[in-house]
Design a protein around this motif. Structure first.
Motif, mmCIF file in Angstrom:
data_model
loop_
_atom_site.group_PDB
_atom_site.id
_atom_site.type_symbol
_atom_site.label_atom_id
_atom_site.label_comp_id
_atom_site.label_asym_id
_atom_site.label_seq_id
_atom_site.Cartn_x
_atom_site.Cartn_y
_atom_site.Cartn_z
ATOM 1 N N ARG A 1 -4.838 77.923 6.184
ATOM 2 C CA ARG A 1 -4.557 76.106 6.911
ATOM 3 C C ARG A 1 -5.869 75.990 7.349
ATOM 4 N N PHE A 2 -6.196 76.231 8.241
ATOM 5 C CA PHE A 2 -7.556 76.335 9.494
ATOM 6 C C PHE A 2 -8.599 75.773 8.091
ATOM 7 N N LEU A 3 -8.991 76.568 7.598
ATOM 8 C CA LEU A 3 -10.156 76.843 6.078
ATOM 9 C C LEU A 3 -10.411 75.486 5.414
ATOM 10 N N ALA A 4 -8.988 75.360 4.753
ATOM 11 C CA ALA A 4 -8.756 74.625 4.502
ATOM 12 C C ALA A 4 -8.946 73.142 4.797
ATOM 13 N N GLU A 5 -8.831 73.037 5.957
ATOM 14 C CA GLU A 5 -9.236 71.506 6.513
ATOM 15 C C GLU A 5 -10.152 71.577 7.391
ATOM 16 N N HIS A 6 -11.369 72.548 7.402
ATOM 17 C CA HIS A 6 -12.388 71.896 8.292
ATOM 18 C C HIS A 6 -13.453 72.837 7.586
ATOM 19 N N ASP A 7 -14.722 72.339 8.574
ATOM 20 C CA ASP A 7 -16.190 72.983 7.473
ATOM 21 C C ASP A 7 -16.392 74.612 8.179
ATOM 22 N N ASP A 8 -17.059 74.756 6.682
ATOM 23 C CA ASP A 8 -17.380 76.370 7.264
ATOM 24 C C ASP A 8 -18.423 77.093 7.649
ATOM 25 N N LEU A 9 -19.519 75.316 8.261
ATOM 26 C CA LEU A 9 -21.048 75.312 8.541
ATOM 27 C C LEU A 9 -20.782 75.328 10.365
ATOM 28 N N THR A 10 -19.505 73.567 10.511
ATOM 29 C CA THR A 10 -19.365 73.461 11.503
ATOM 30 C C THR A 10 -18.342 73.786 12.795
ATOM 31 N N GLY A 11 -16.939 73.877 11.452
ATOM 32 C CA GLY A 11 -16.123 73.836 12.154
ATOM 33 C C GLY A 11 -15.073 71.947 12.323
ATOM 34 N N LEU A 12 -16.152 71.192 11.842
ATOM 35 C CA LEU A 12 -15.579 69.975 12.323
ATOM 36 C C LEU A 12 -14.646 70.204 11.358
#
Length: 193
Positions: A41-52
């Motif tokens: 769920r986190f990975l689906a809604e966040h950018d890999d590089l920045t965590g934004l």
């Protein structure tokens, strides 16, 4: 951790111990699955590089904020870093990624609070203030963020700085759509450049 307490001098039978181990194993599998689902769920809604937040999370957030009956206006501050390609060409993509990470942290610091901060990809970012904000307040916030993003970043012995072009757009809940708001914010960035 699963614990059992026995009372008295009774010895555990092997089949009882096996049953307890099976129960403990099932609990561990359920816990691992819950953790894996939370990570997905986190990975689906966040950018890999920045965590934004990513584009998907931003669109969902704006859809909810622009729904009829929500407080408004909804401000969108669209940031585009200027001459980012020069960093990648001169120092390499690793340095460019580091630069973007540093700027993402600065964005978090200056746009702190429950504001939505998203990286759309490359060198494009969007900040959506949590509270309704008129054009003057949104511009003031944009200038504060722009000032923070101008500060130098040390990369590989070099001190680099980049400006950010910022477009500000306002949306009215129940009238404007997410695509309307982002299109106007994108157009404002092009005008700012």
């Amino acid at each position: 951790m699963l614990g059992f307490v026995k009372f008295g001098d009774r010895e555990w039978k092997p089949e009882e111990l096996n049953a307890l181990e099976a129960i403990a194993s099932l609990f561990a599998q359920v816990q691992a699955r819950v953790e894996a689902e939370e990570q997905l769920r986190f990975l689906a809604e966040h950018d890999d590089l920045t965590g934004l937040h990513n584009r998907r999370a931003l669109l969902a957030h704006l859809d909810a904020r622009l729904a009829a009956g929500q407080p408004g206006p909804v401000s969108a501050l669209f940031f585009d870093l200027d001459r980012m390609k020069a960093i990648n060409d001169y120092l390499g993509h690793t340095a460019g990624d580091w630069f973007i990470k540093v700027l993402a942290e600065r964005l978090r610091g200056v746009a702190k609070g429950p504001n939505m901060i998203a990286r759309l990809g490359g060198d494009e970012f969007v900040v959506v203030p949590a509270a309704p904000m008129d054009a003057d307040a949104a511009e003031t916030l944009a200038y504060q963020i722009q000032s923070k993003l101008r500060e130098r970043v040390a990369i590989g012995g070099e001190l680099l700085t980049r400006t950010a072009s910022i477009g500000v757009a306002l949306g009215v809940p129940g009238r404007d759509t997410t695509s309307d708001l982002l299109r106007r914010a994108d157009q404002a960035v092009l005008t700012a450049k």
